[in-house]
Design a protein around this motif. Sequence first.
Motif, PDB file in Angstrom:
ATOM      1  N   CYS A  23       0.839  -1.191   0.000  1.00  0.00           N
ATOM      2  CA  CYS A  23       0.000   0.000   0.000  1.00  0.00           C
ATOM      3  C   CYS A  23       0.878   1.246   0.000  1.00  0.00           C
ATOM      4  O   CYS A  23       1.727   1.416   0.864  1.00  0.00           O
ATOM      5  CB  CYS A  23      -0.911  -0.002   1.227  1.00  0.00           C
ATOM      6  N   CYS A  26      -0.378   3.634   3.303  1.00  0.00           N
ATOM      7  CA  CYS A  26      -0.037   3.334   4.702  1.00  0.00           C
ATOM      8  C   CYS A  26       1.165   2.408   4.852  1.00  0.00           C
ATOM      9  O   CYS A  26       1.617   2.154   5.969  1.00  0.00           O
ATOM     10  CB  CYS A  26      -1.249   2.752   5.434  1.00  0.00           C
ATOM     11  N   ASN A  28       1.325  -0.816   4.295  1.00  0.00           N
ATOM     12  CA  ASN A  28       0.963  -2.197   4.593  1.00  0.00           C
ATOM     13  C   ASN A  28       1.436  -3.127   3.468  1.00  0.00           C
ATOM     14  O   ASN A  28       1.237  -2.842   2.298  1.00  0.00           O
ATOM     15  CB  ASN A  28      -0.564  -2.287   4.760  1.00  0.00           C
ATOM     16  N   CYS A  37      -6.093  -2.151  -0.204  1.00  0.00           N
ATOM     17  CA  CYS A  37      -5.399  -2.402   1.057  1.00  0.00           C
ATOM     18  C   CYS A  37      -6.417  -2.800   2.132  1.00  0.00           C
ATOM     19  O   CYS A  37      -7.382  -2.088   2.374  1.00  0.00           O
ATOM     20  CB  CYS A  37      -4.640  -1.152   1.490  1.00  0.00           C
ATOM     21  N   CYS A  40      -6.165   0.021   5.264  1.00  0.00           N
ATOM     22  CA  CYS A  40      -6.673   1.403   5.196  1.00  0.00           C
ATOM     23  C   CYS A  40      -7.703   1.615   4.088  1.00  0.00           C
ATOM     24  O   CYS A  40      -8.304   2.681   4.001  1.00  0.00           O
ATOM     25  CB  CYS A  40      -5.519   2.393   5.046  1.00  0.00           C
TER      26      CYS A  40
HETATM   27 ZN   LIG Z   1      -3.089   0.915   3.294  1.00  0.00          ZN
END
Ligand SMILES: [Zn+2]
Length: 137
Positions: A23, A26, A28, A37, A40
């Motif tokens: 992501c 964020c 991730n 994602c 988020c």
């Molecule tokens: Zn994310």
Amino acid sequence: MKISPSQSWRLKNTLYSLMLGICKKCGNVFYPYQGICGKCGSVDVEKVKAKGTGTLLEYTVLYQTRDGFEKQVPIVIGLIRLDEGVDIVAPLTDVEVNEIKEGVRVEAVLRRLRSDSVNGLIQYGIKFRVIDNAGYN
Ligand SMILES: [Zn+2]
């Protein structure tokens, strides 16, 4: 799970390679890749092929399994932390049950999983093999 040739083709990136999602919003990192994602909700996700190496965190041994996998028993299933930081569950290959140890380095390899029948589709998938026992013997 029986799988048709067309399903096999559509799922090739999931079945035959470790495609991660990263992501951009964020940070991730997740597997398998998907376009959104899970942390988020952002759709600004990059598709990245994992290096295929990691560390075996834990494992379990299966002595009974469903139809089609009887010849592979015992099956060692590992919880593997990829070097990208993602934890995945996958079978191990080329290991002796009484020699496997948590903490060893492993790498992804493509292996035959099963075939539907004598003349059926041969299904391949990712397994992990031990690449470095150093420090764990
Ligand atoms: Zn994310």
